[in-house]
Design an enzyme around this catalytic site. Structure first.
Site, PDB file in Angstrom:
ATOM      1  N   ASN A 166       0.928  -1.039  -0.109  1.00 43.47           N
ATOM      2  CA  ASN A 166       0.043  -0.132   0.275  1.00 43.47           C
ATOM      3  C   ASN A 166       0.892   1.217  -0.094  1.00 43.47           C
ATOM      4  O   ASN A 166       0.269   2.382  -0.243  1.00 43.47           O
ATOM      5  CB  ASN A 166      -1.055  -0.147   1.103  1.00 43.47           C
ATOM      6  CG  ASN A 166      -0.442  -0.217   2.778  1.00 43.47           C
ATOM      7  OD1 ASN A 166       0.462  -0.929   2.673  1.00 43.47           O
ATOM      8  ND2 ASN A 166      -0.799   0.716   3.464  1.00 43.47           N
ATOM      9  N   GLY A 174       2.673  -5.685   7.289  1.00 43.86           N
ATOM     10  CA  GLY A 174       1.613  -6.147   6.340  1.00 43.86           C
ATOM     11  C   GLY A 174       0.664  -6.824   7.458  1.00 43.86           C
ATOM     12  O   GLY A 174       0.209  -6.142   8.505  1.00 43.86           O
ATOM     13  N   GLY A 175      -0.310  -7.722   6.950  1.00 45.35           N
ATOM     14  CA  GLY A 175      -1.386  -8.181   7.436  1.00 45.35           C
ATOM     15  C   GLY A 175      -1.058  -9.008   8.799  1.00 45.35           C
ATOM     16  O   GLY A 175       0.018  -9.727   9.028  1.00 45.35           O
ATOM     17  N   GLY A 198       1.950 -12.184   9.358  1.00 44.65           N
ATOM     18  CA  GLY A 198       2.781 -11.685  10.634  1.00 44.65           C
ATOM     19  C   GLY A 198       2.640 -12.718  11.368  1.00 44.65           C
ATOM     20  O   GLY A 198       3.678 -13.154  12.035  1.00 44.65           O
ATOM     21  N   GLU A 242       4.551  -4.265  12.464  1.00 39.74           N
ATOM     22  CA  GLU A 242       3.721  -3.149  12.011  1.00 39.74           C
ATOM     23  C   GLU A 242       2.558  -3.828  11.122  1.00 39.74           C
ATOM     24  O   GLU A 242       2.627  -4.149   9.846  1.00 39.74           O
ATOM     25  CB  GLU A 242       4.172  -2.172  10.820  1.00 39.74           C
ATOM     26  CG  GLU A 242       5.512  -1.333  11.709  1.00 39.74           C
ATOM     27  CD  GLU A 242       5.119  -0.638  12.885  1.00 39.74           C
ATOM     28  OE1 GLU A 242       4.192  -0.172  12.922  1.00 39.74           O
ATOM     29  OE2 GLU A 242       6.226  -0.583  13.764  1.00 39.74           O
ATOM     30  N   CYS A 294      -3.061   1.290   6.559  1.00 39.98           N
ATOM     31  CA  CYS A 294      -3.345   0.752   8.019  1.00 39.98           C
ATOM     32  C   CYS A 294      -3.713   1.851   9.201  1.00 39.98           C
ATOM     33  O   CYS A 294      -4.142   1.206  10.184  1.00 39.98           O
ATOM     34  CB  CYS A 294      -1.668   0.384   8.598  1.00 39.98           C
ATOM     35  SG  CYS A 294      -0.496   1.686   8.536  1.00 39.98           S
TER      36      CYS A 294
HETATM   37  P1  NAP Z   1       0.214  -9.015   3.374  1.00 41.16           P
HETATM   38  O1  NAP Z   1      -0.553  -9.878   2.726  1.00 41.16           O
HETATM   39  O2  NAP Z   1       0.490  -9.478   4.840  1.00 41.16           O
HETATM   40  O3  NAP Z   1       1.886  -9.274   2.703  1.00 41.16           O
HETATM   41  C1  NAP Z   1       2.814  -8.505   3.016  1.00 41.16           C
HETATM   42  C2  NAP Z   1       4.238  -8.980   2.760  1.00 41.16           C
HETATM   43  O4  NAP Z   1       4.281 -10.114   3.505  1.00 41.16           O
HETATM   44  C3  NAP Z   1       4.281  -9.175   1.397  1.00 41.16           C
HETATM   45  O5  NAP Z   1       5.429  -8.793   1.029  1.00 41.16           O
HETATM   46  C4  NAP Z   1       4.061 -10.586   1.198  1.00 41.16           C
HETATM   47  O6  NAP Z   1       4.701 -11.232   0.107  1.00 41.16           O
HETATM   48  C5  NAP Z   1       4.760 -11.091   2.476  1.00 41.16           C
HETATM   49  N1  NAP Z   1       4.221 -12.272   3.222  1.00 41.16           N
HETATM   50  C6  NAP Z   1       3.258 -13.099   2.979  1.00 41.16           C
HETATM   51  N2  NAP Z   1       3.269 -14.141   3.374  1.00 41.16           N
HETATM   52  C7  NAP Z   1       4.571 -14.534   3.869  1.00 41.16           C
HETATM   53  C8  NAP Z   1       4.995 -15.412   4.542  1.00 41.16           C
HETATM   54  N3  NAP Z   1       4.491 -16.590   5.136  1.00 41.16           N
HETATM   55  N4  NAP Z   1       6.513 -15.446   4.900  1.00 41.16           N
HETATM   56  C9  NAP Z   1       7.093 -14.283   4.511  1.00 41.16           C
HETATM   57  N5  NAP Z   1       6.416 -13.170   3.724  1.00 41.16           N
HETATM   58  C10 NAP Z   1       5.144 -13.074   3.474  1.00 41.16           C
HETATM   59  O7  NAP Z   1      -0.244  -7.649   3.415  1.00 41.16           O
HETATM   60  P2  NAP Z   1      -0.603  -6.741   2.193  1.00 41.16           P
HETATM   61  O8  NAP Z   1      -1.802  -7.108   1.610  1.00 41.16           O
HETATM   62  O9  NAP Z   1       0.737  -6.536   1.170  1.00 41.16           O
HETATM   63  O10 NAP Z   1      -0.729  -5.262   3.010  1.00 41.16           O
HETATM   64  C11 NAP Z   1      -1.774  -4.854   3.672  1.00 41.16           C
HETATM   65  C12 NAP Z   1      -1.610  -5.031   5.187  1.00 41.16           C
HETATM   66  O11 NAP Z   1      -0.376  -4.319   5.686  1.00 41.16           O
HETATM   67  C13 NAP Z   1      -2.687  -4.682   6.092  1.00 41.16           C
HETATM   68  O12 NAP Z   1      -3.247  -5.511   7.122  1.00 41.16           O
HETATM   69  C14 NAP Z   1      -2.412  -3.372   6.593  1.00 41.16           C
HETATM   70  O13 NAP Z   1      -3.006  -2.804   7.588  1.00 41.16           O
HETATM   71  C15 NAP Z   1      -0.841  -3.785   6.867  1.00 41.16           C
HETATM   72  N6  NAP Z   1      -0.217  -2.425   7.007  1.00 41.16           N
HETATM   73  C16 NAP Z   1       0.358  -2.050   8.228  1.00 41.16           C
HETATM   74  C17 NAP Z   1       1.193  -0.884   8.129  1.00 41.16           C
HETATM   75  C18 NAP Z   1       1.703  -0.452   9.603  1.00 41.16           C
HETATM   76  O14 NAP Z   1       2.915   0.382   9.527  1.00 41.16           O
HETATM   77  N7  NAP Z   1       1.130  -0.899  10.886  1.00 41.16           N
HETATM   78  C19 NAP Z   1       1.523  -0.147   7.333  1.00 41.16           C
HETATM   79  C20 NAP Z   1       0.984  -0.201   5.867  1.00 41.16           C
HETATM   80  C21 NAP Z   1       0.259  -1.653   5.818  1.00 41.16           C
HETATM   81  P3  NAP Z   1       3.630 -11.539  -1.169  1.00 41.16           P
HETATM   82  O15 NAP Z   1       3.197 -10.311  -1.603  1.00 41.16           O
HETATM   83  O16 NAP Z   1       4.457 -12.474  -2.089  1.00 41.16           O
HETATM   84  O17 NAP Z   1       2.521 -12.378  -0.637  1.00 41.16           O
END
Ligand code: NAP
Length: 480
Positions: free
Chosen positions: A156, A232-233, A237, A252, A286
């Site tokens: 994002n 990430g999500g 996480g 995060e 987020c």
């Molecule tokens: P996501 O699906 O959790 O993916 C985030 C990252 O994790 C991607 O690079 C993904 O790779 C990787 N990933 C997924 N499964 C993994 C695993 N088993 N092992 C290692 N890496 C893995 O999140 P998203 O859809 O990209 O982003 C949305 C989420 O991020 C929302 O929940 C949002 O709230 C959160 N977020 C939090 C913050 C904060 O600072 N608190 C800021 C921004 C976003 P792939 O893309 O290859 O699946």
């Protein structure tokens, strides 16, 4: 400017490397392929980590003035190619060109702050003589780099959230391996190009592209990795935490952010701020405003102004300066949000505006009368949907705000300082914004959540603390 975006290359230890398998990067607006990047294998990841081990020694040996020069150099490079960075963000992600341009400006700031913080990584002297028997000892502690850091980033904010990992890691003398989101790898690769151009020694930084499900385990379980910094999500996480073993971890994660509007608030200001906070980046944020609790006496007025302002939003082509909101990151994600709204409507929620999908576009949607047990009320929506609730008073708003399993940031609009202080004390979150929505952040402030919103804090100075360890030094003085 040379570009490595075409030609299926990732940045491994200072080299631009291709791989046999590739991943198509698509523009979510029309699903067209905009580029191809390598689909790294586990073997690529293991090779990358071997190089990073050597990079850790190189990074730690870089004097602070050199770290500062390289990070400022990368920021200069982004400044010089500002438009290109913005265009890439607005192509691969959901962001409009205006949102993307703002993100580029923030990434520059993130790097400049990182360079500045490099000179402030200090320790303290310790008065050892406070302990009887230690009168003849003097000493201090200082901070040293942790070694190899694994960074995993979401789609994002595809540039600035990567800058939030690389900037502090290099400032504090670490090597870093970044795995960006598979759908938005191009901005991260451009950032690697900026660091390469700025003269970062090879092996200190890698940006490796590939599916988290395929190469994630090799990264997070590797014994050379001393810290994982993940944004990430919750689901990903939790998986990472369960596999990581004995490593430092910074998480995060997402949220379901509340904003409270009391009757003495400037309604116009609160509406403007909350509409922007709810629909920025098509709600994929987020910090995004998800639940708004408005005092009963002003609820109707707030609601009508909120709907009126939402309906003025211009939805359309991301590259147009006129567009306020673009598509979601994929049609699949838009369908997920549509299903969440449909479930709420079946249970009695009322759609005040929006509630329609066209491909990856989901109209900005305002709901009211949403039963508390609906997923849109309890979970993170991560889409352009916001819920309005009337509340009797601040006490009720605080109880409802705290009733979910997330706690990143919250906002309160009021002119009453006692009410503001009560909210600050009682809201169970990592940050409270008074007279701003939950969607406010500067890159230098501590940022992170409680409950399922995460572990640890980002914001350059705070990331540096997480990315370093303290070493205590004690001298026993002879003959005293
Ligand atoms: P996501 O699906 O959790 O993916 C985030 C990252 O994790 C991607 O690079 C993904 O790779 C990787 N990933 C997924 N499964 C993994 C695993 N088993 N092992 C290692 N890496 C893995 O999140 P998203 O859809 O990209 O982003 C949305 C989420 O991020 C929302 O929940 C949002 O709230 C959160 N977020 C939090 C913050 C904060 O600072 N608190 C800021 C921004 C976003 P792939 O893309 O290859 O699946």
């Amino acid at each position: 400017m040379t570009t490595h975006l075409k030609g299926q290359k990732m940045f491994i230890a200072g080299e631009w490397i291709s791989s046999e398998k590739t991943i198509e990067v698509r523009n979510p607006q029309d699903n067209t392929i905009i580029d191809l990047v390598p689909a790294a294998t586990v073997e690529d990841m293991l090779n990358c980590l071997e190089e990073a081990k050597k990079g850790a020694g190189i990074a730690a040996a870089m004097p602070v003035h050199q770290r500062m020069k390289v990070i400022h150099g990368a920021a200069d490079y982004i400044e010089e190619h500002h438009k290109k960075f913005a265009r890439i963000i607005a192509m691969e992600s959901s962001k409009t060109i205006r949102e993307a341009t703002k993100e580029v400006g923030r990434a520059i700031q993130t790097l400049r702050i990182s360079a500045e913080e490099a000179r402030r990584i200090t320790g303290e002297t310790i008065p050892f003589d406070q302990s009887p028997g230690s009168e003849s000892r003097i000493g201090y502690f200082y901070r040293f780099p942790i070694g190899v850091i694994a960074a995993i980033t979401p789609f994002n904010d595809p540039l600035n959230l990567v800058a939030h990992k690389i900037g502090p890691a290099i400032a504090s003398g670490n090597a870093i391996v970044v795995k960006p989101a598979t759908v938005t790898p191009l901005s991260a690769l451009l950032l690697a190009e900026a660091f390469s151009f700025a003269g970062l020694p090879a092996k200190v930084l890698s940006v490796i592209t590939g599916h988290g499900s395929e190469i994630g385990d090799a990264l997070v379980t590797h014994p050379a990795v001393r810290m994982i910094t993940f944004t990430g999500g919750l689901e990903a996480g939790e998986k990472i935490v369960s596999k990581a073993g004995l490593k430092k971890i910074s998480m995060e994660l997402g949220s379901n952010s509340p904003v409270i509007v009391l009757e003495d608030a400037d309604i116009e200001d609160a509406v403007e701020s909350c509409v922007s906070g709810a629909f920025w980046a098509a709600g994929q944020n987020c910090l995004g405003v998800q639940r708004i609790y408005v005092e009963k006496s002003i609820f109707k007025s707030f609601q009508s102004q909120f709907v009126e302002r939402t309906e003025k939003y211009i939805i359309g082509d991301k590259q147009s300066e006129l567009t306020d909101m673009g598509p979601m990151i994929s049609e699949k994600e838009a369908i997920r949000v549509e299903n969440l709204v449909d479930e709420a409507v079946e249970k009695g929620a009322v759609i005040l505006t929006g509630g329609e999908r066209n491909g990856a576009y989901y109209l900005p949607t305002v709901l009211t009368d949403v039963p508390k047990d609906c997923k849109v009320a309890q979970e993170e929506i991560f889409g352009p949907v916001v819920l309005l609730y009337p509340i009797a008073d601040l006490d009720e708003a605080i109880v409802l705000s705290n009733s979910v399993n997330y706690g990143l940031q919250a906002g309160i609009f009021t002119k009453n300082i006692d009410m503001a202080h009560k909210a600050i004390a009682k809201l169970d979150v990592g940050g409270v914004l008074v007279n701003d929505s939950s969607d406010y952040r500067i890159d230098a402030m501590p940022f992170g959540g409680v409950k399922n919103s995460g572990l640890g804090r980002e914001g350059i100075k705070f990331s540096i603390q997480e990315m370093t360890e303290t070493k205590v030094v004690c001298f026993k003085l002879p003959g005293q």
